[in-house]
Design an enzyme around this catalytic site. Sequence first.
Site, PDB file in Angstrom:
ATOM      1  N   THR A   9      -2.749  -1.842   6.604  1.00 57.00           N
ATOM      2  CA  THR A   9      -1.574  -2.572   6.121  1.00 57.00           C
ATOM      3  C   THR A   9      -0.790  -1.685   5.163  1.00 57.00           C
ATOM      4  O   THR A   9       0.450  -1.620   5.224  1.00 57.00           O
ATOM      5  CB  THR A   9      -2.000  -3.890   5.436  1.00 57.00           C
ATOM      6  OG1 THR A   9      -3.025  -4.500   6.215  1.00 57.00           O
ATOM      7  CG2 THR A   9      -0.831  -4.852   5.311  1.00 57.00           C
ATOM      8  N   ASP A  59      -1.729  -3.267  -2.367  1.00 59.74           N
ATOM      9  CA  ASP A  59      -2.948  -2.953  -1.612  1.00 59.74           C
ATOM     10  C   ASP A  59      -3.273  -4.088  -0.643  1.00 59.74           C
ATOM     11  O   ASP A  59      -2.796  -5.217  -0.815  1.00 59.74           O
ATOM     12  CB  ASP A  59      -4.110  -2.769  -2.613  1.00 59.74           C
ATOM     13  CG  ASP A  59      -5.255  -1.942  -2.044  1.00 59.74           C
ATOM     14  OD1 ASP A  59      -5.249  -1.662  -0.832  1.00 59.74           O
ATOM     15  OD2 ASP A  59      -6.171  -1.607  -2.817  1.00 59.74           O
ATOM     16  N   LYS A 113     -12.808  -6.516  -1.027  1.00 59.16           N
ATOM     17  CA  LYS A 113     -12.115  -5.309  -0.606  1.00 59.16           C
ATOM     18  C   LYS A 113     -13.132  -4.187  -0.433  1.00 59.16           C
ATOM     19  O   LYS A 113     -14.251  -4.280  -0.892  1.00 59.16           O
ATOM     20  CB  LYS A 113     -11.086  -4.889  -1.663  1.00 59.16           C
ATOM     21  CG  LYS A 113      -9.829  -5.768  -1.658  1.00 59.16           C
ATOM     22  CD  LYS A 113      -8.776  -5.288  -2.652  1.00 59.16           C
ATOM     23  CE  LYS A 113      -8.433  -3.852  -2.607  1.00 59.16           C
ATOM     24  NZ  LYS A 113      -8.057  -3.315  -1.282  1.00 59.16           N
ATOM     25  N   GLU A 158      -9.398   1.816  -5.809  1.00 58.96           N
ATOM     26  CA  GLU A 158      -8.473   0.679  -5.688  1.00 58.96           C
ATOM     27  C   GLU A 158      -8.610  -0.251  -6.893  1.00 58.96           C
ATOM     28  O   GLU A 158      -7.612  -0.728  -7.429  1.00 58.96           O
ATOM     29  CB  GLU A 158      -8.775  -0.099  -4.405  1.00 58.96           C
ATOM     30  CG  GLU A 158      -8.363   0.654  -3.150  1.00 58.96           C
ATOM     31  CD  GLU A 158      -8.797  -0.029  -1.867  1.00 58.96           C
ATOM     32  OE1 GLU A 158      -8.215   0.284  -0.823  1.00 58.96           O
ATOM     33  OE2 GLU A 158      -9.712  -0.867  -1.894  1.00 58.96           O
TER      34      GLU A 158
END
Length: 230
Positions: A34, A86, A99, A108
């Site tokens: 994404t 994100d 995640k 992240e």
Amino acid sequence: MMNLETNIAKKAAAYAAADLIQDHMLIGIGTGTTVYHFINRLAERCHEGLHIKAVASSRKTELLALERNIPITDINRVVALDLTVDGADEIDPQKRMIKGGGGALLREKILASMSREMFVIIDNHKQVEHLGAFPLPIEITPFASSATIYKLTQLGFDGKLRVAADEEHFFVTDNGNYIYDITFTKPLLHPEAVFDAILPIPGIVEIGFFFNLASQVFVGYEDGSVQILS
Ligand code: 5RP
């Protein structure tokens, strides 16, 4: 293999987020399929005159951003970010997330925690009532990884060490660590309790639960529409 409709949904969410980036922002860029669309749209906007600086959550993201001429700044030169954008593997109605599907969870989470805001860009299949269907990535040190995994299993958390694309070696993160993916047999009604149980084990570097970090969630649909949850 991702289907075409899911890719349309991801792209729609990513573009909607990228269109909200403002001049002079310092942005954290996540990792994943994404985010790939986000980088493409951000690059277009930079080409059209948007002035931003960015830091990347993975080597993969950094290379892609540099390839697209997005100005990348050394993470050690900044202490705070305006925004991180994100993806996520799962998100529940309280905006708690799993995640790390792409193995970049540590960086992240560092970027998200440095940011005033976090935009999460997802296709609608990532929305769940309860977390736990997606295996929970745990970043662990290769040193004594067997002992760390043994302690996890003693606590009732079973899973497996992630294997690299070559299927011969273990997957190694940008930080030189392994990923242990925990599988759950039931939906997680209290993910915080799981987090608290796992955290004290030495050898665990980071856990793929992201709590209290997401501010706006961009949900893309297969018809190209986007819903923004604040
Ligand atoms: C990488 C991540 C990704 O954001 C997550 O896996 C979602 O990826 P994708 O956008 O490819 O579905 O956490 O570590």
